[in-house]
Scaffold this active site. Structure first.
Site, PDB file in Angstrom:
ATOM      1  N   ASP A  24       0.809  -1.219   0.000  1.00 40.29           N
ATOM      2  CA  ASP A  24       0.000   0.000   0.000  1.00 40.29           C
ATOM      3  C   ASP A  24       0.846   1.275   0.000  1.00 40.29           C
ATOM      4  O   ASP A  24       0.311   2.374   0.158  1.00 40.29           O
ATOM      5  CB  ASP A  24      -0.969  -0.012   1.189  1.00 40.29           C
ATOM      6  CG  ASP A  24      -2.164  -0.924   0.913  1.00 40.29           C
ATOM      7  OD1 ASP A  24      -2.514  -1.097  -0.263  1.00 40.29           O
ATOM      8  OD2 ASP A  24      -2.735  -1.454   1.884  1.00 40.29           O
TER       9      ASP A  24
ATOM     10  N   ASP B 145      -6.529  -4.939  -4.471  1.00 40.85           N
ATOM     11  CA  ASP B 145      -6.238  -3.550  -4.091  1.00 40.85           C
ATOM     12  C   ASP B 145      -4.973  -3.025  -4.754  1.00 40.85           C
ATOM     13  O   ASP B 145      -4.825  -1.832  -5.036  1.00 40.85           O
ATOM     14  CB  ASP B 145      -6.069  -3.423  -2.565  1.00 40.85           C
ATOM     15  CG  ASP B 145      -7.036  -4.259  -1.756  1.00 40.85           C
ATOM     16  OD1 ASP B 145      -7.438  -5.342  -2.220  1.00 40.85           O
ATOM     17  OD2 ASP B 145      -7.370  -3.844  -0.640  1.00 40.85           O
TER      18      ASP B 145
HETATM   19  N1  GLY Z   1      -6.683  -1.536   0.669  1.00 40.21           N
HETATM   20  C1  GLY Z   1      -7.420  -1.979   1.783  1.00 40.21           C
HETATM   21  C2  GLY Z   1      -8.882  -1.793   1.677  1.00 40.21           C
HETATM   22  O1  GLY Z   1      -9.401  -1.468   0.633  1.00 40.21           O
HETATM   23  O2  GLY Z   1      -9.537  -1.950   2.690  1.00 40.21           O
END
Ligand code: GLY
Length: 395
Positions: A104, A173
């Site tokens: 992330d 994601d």
């Molecule tokens: N990237 C983590 C979520 O969408 O919760």
């Protein structure tokens, strides 16, 4: 819903909403400055992320600076730029070790340092962006051709999601993180970052997206051999269901991979996932359930999925023919208007714009269900500014 939505044109709605947005963001920026908000507390107010359980490395900490950079682009008000730069400095600590960040790192640094660099050319911001891209590239699994998602510390949460060993996990994601790699290649002329991103996107196409445009959240591979193992359930209802925010990451993420590569298969995948989302939202007053394949009861919404889907649809609209464009822009407007009507709080003295955000489906405490979440607001602002024609491109 349809009747009320038809009461004013999308253009009139947009102007009214932008007016309220500008007042609210100005007040929030004065109140919050370089604090980092995520959700509101029991007192209804934002508290800095370091005062709560999530900490400075939490994946959402780039969204407040992203909102500030969008408003700086729209208004030129220096207060937004200064507050965003303050958050960026606070995030610097994450670049000191490869164990403080996971995949992330794109969500953290694209809307902060890279946004700063794109807007101002700041050399320090560029350094941060390239370092973040290097950390992301270092998570690439050579045999599996995917970017590893979470760190070992995720073990406990991984158990909740039906798995244990996260070393071979990729998740949908990450389609929103790999634009950091596309940017790094565009910036340096070195194709390695982009090649990793393309390989990851191809693996996601093959193992995450199902033929009907729905998506798995997680794919588990053998971390040593790269061999496919299974699909743990993830943040949605269950294995085989369809977590709406994951769907939105697919819509926007594949559209972005098309933008950065020109590979038509990515645009087709983005459309396939978009059509699936549109069909599921159209039958539900354009509001997003947390999971499109959860049981009918209880009804749980997620405004974050709606806002990210809307941005993805607006991105697709930029790459299709004039004939196809209105299909995507009209659907985006329906979603934005439905959510604004149901979830927006325009009182400038109160923190957060949209409530109705849900972090994951199975939430025993209820504290993460239908609450204000900062990235609902970020994608709402991006969508409104995209429709007005003055958004800063961050991805
Ligand atoms: N990237 C983590 C979520 O969408 O919760």
């Amino acid at each position: 819903m349809e009747n009320r939505a038809a009461a004013c044109s999308d253009r009139e709605w947009l102007e009214q909403v932008y007016g309220k947005l500008a007042v609210k963001m100005k007040a929030q920026c004065e109140r919050i400055g370089s604090s980092i908000p995520y959700t509101t507390g029991k007192d209804g107010k934002y508290h800095d992320i370091e005062e709560g359980p999530w900490g400075i490395g939490f994946w959402t900490n780039g969204f407040w600076p992203g909102m500030l950079w969008q408003m700086y682009e729209a208004t030129g008000d220096e207060a937004y730029r200064k507050a965003a730069a303050g958050v960026e400095e606070r995030l610097d600590v994450l670049l000191k070790s490869c164990e403080t960040v996971d995949h992330d790192v794109g969500f953290l640094f694209l809307p902060s340092a890279v946004a700063n660099y794109r807007k101002t050319g700041d050399a320090e911001a560029r350094r941060r962006g390239l370092l973040a891209a290097s950390l992301l590239a270092s998570r690439y699994n050579l045999d599996g051709k995917f970017i590893r998602a979470w760190p070992d510390a995720m073990g406990k949460m991984a158990e909740m999601m039906g798995g244990g060993d996260v070393r071979g996990w990729m998740i949908i994601d990450c389609m929103m993180n790999i634009p950091l790699l596309y940017w790094a290649s565009e910036e340096t002329g070195d194709p390695r970052f982009k090649k990793i991103a393309v390989n990851h996107a191809k693996t996601a196409q093959q193992y995450i997206v199902r033929p009907d445009g729905s998506c798995n959240h997680i794919v588990a591979f053998d971390p040593e051999t790269g061999e496919y193992l299974n699909n743990p359930g993830g943040q949605g209802y269950a294995t085989g269901s369809s977590w709406s925010r994951g769907q939105s990451w697919a819509v926007y993420g594949f559209a972005l991979s098309y933008r950065h590569t020109g590979d038509e298969s990515f645009l087709n995948t983005a459309k396939q996932c978009a059509h699936y989302c549109i069909a599921n939202m159209a039958v539900n007053d354009w509001l997003p359930l947390v999971d499109y394949r959860a049981p009918a009861e209880p009804v749980k919404y997620d405004s974050t999925a709606a806002m990210c889907t809307a941005c993805g649809l607006l991105e697709i609209a930029e790459h299709v023919s004039e004939h196809e464009k209105p299909f995507y822009t009209k659907a985006a407007c329906r979603i934005l208007r439905a959510c604004e009507e149901k979830f927006a709080n325009w009182d400038p003295q109160q923190d957060s714009i949209l409530t109705g955000g849900t972090f994951f489906y199975h939430d025993p405490t209820g504290e993460n269900t239908e609450v204000p979440i900062i990235y609902a607001d970020y994608y709402f602002i991006e969508a409104v500014l995209r429709l007005k024609g003055n958004a800063l491109f961050l991805w």
